[in-house]
Write a protein that holds these residues in place. Sequence first.
Motif, PDB file in Angstrom:
ATOM      1  N   LEU A 101       0.827  -1.209   0.000  1.00  0.00           N
ATOM      2  CA  LEU A 101       0.000   0.000   0.000  1.00  0.00           C
ATOM      3  C   LEU A 101       0.860   1.258   0.000  1.00  0.00           C
ATOM      4  O   LEU A 101       0.522   2.252  -0.663  1.00  0.00           O
ATOM      5  N   SER A 102       1.966   1.237   0.727  1.00  0.00           N
ATOM      6  CA  SER A 102       2.862   2.404   0.736  1.00  0.00           C
ATOM      7  C   SER A 102       3.451   2.637  -0.650  1.00  0.00           C
ATOM      8  O   SER A 102       3.585   3.780  -1.095  1.00  0.00           O
ATOM      9  N   ARG A 103       3.793   1.549  -1.320  1.00  0.00           N
ATOM     10  CA  ARG A 103       4.334   1.678  -2.675  1.00  0.00           C
ATOM     11  C   ARG A 103       3.274   2.237  -3.621  1.00  0.00           C
ATOM     12  O   ARG A 103       3.573   3.101  -4.466  1.00  0.00           O
ATOM     13  N   PHE A 104       2.051   1.803  -3.488  1.00  0.00           N
ATOM     14  CA  PHE A 104       0.966   2.322  -4.328  1.00  0.00           C
ATOM     15  C   PHE A 104       0.752   3.813  -4.065  1.00  0.00           C
ATOM     16  O   PHE A 104       0.439   4.568  -5.000  1.00  0.00           O
ATOM     17  N   GLU A 105       0.900   4.233  -2.830  1.00  0.00           N
ATOM     18  CA  GLU A 105       0.797   5.666  -2.532  1.00  0.00           C
ATOM     19  C   GLU A 105       1.928   6.444  -3.180  1.00  0.00           C
ATOM     20  O   GLU A 105       1.723   7.557  -3.695  1.00  0.00           O
TER      21      GLU A 105
END
Length: 220
Positions: A101-105
Amino acid sequence: MAPEPVPGPAEDRPGPDDDADRPAARPAGRRRKRATTDDGAGPEGAPQPARPARDAEETDPATRARDICLRLLTGTARTRRQLADALRKREIPDEVAEEVLSRFEEVGLIDDAAFAAAWVDSRQSRRGLARRALGRELRTRGVSGDLVEAALARVDPEDEAVAARALVDRRLPATRGLETQARIRRLVAMLARRGYPEGLAFRVVREALGEEGEGFGEDW
């Protein structure tokens, strides 16, 4: 004339009982069944075929998490919390979900601020929702308080009053024939369900009914 061939000894000639000593011929079209392993995978000693590729449930958790998020984001935006909830339901480990999720952000596939702004614009214009109802919807989807307030600032108080009046005008004809107090209760309750404060709701309803010729007592 050439002499006729002389028959050989009797043992050199096939006798009538010789066929009984021969093994019976197998019927045409039937083959001997090859020995197979206990699991029926193939002949003993033969190389086994490669197993089919593992399905999605057996792949690397990070790969599964990315695939799940991409499917959910196809065609509609989602908040980080919504995606996190979906990954948890599919038993993705928390640390893997957090990383994905952090990478997607980082790459902009998750943007709660943009989601909140688009949500407010759409729901306010199409459904006529007031700021209170919009804020409640955003919070239930996991948008943080500061982003909610920033999105709600896009709704001007005057625009909210105009939207309330439009809602009342659409519902007003359906209340004709009822007593004035009943009409007021129905219209105010309709605005309350959409998040309009009581003071604004009564004011808008009173204006609409007044223009229609309804009279009000001193309490109104």
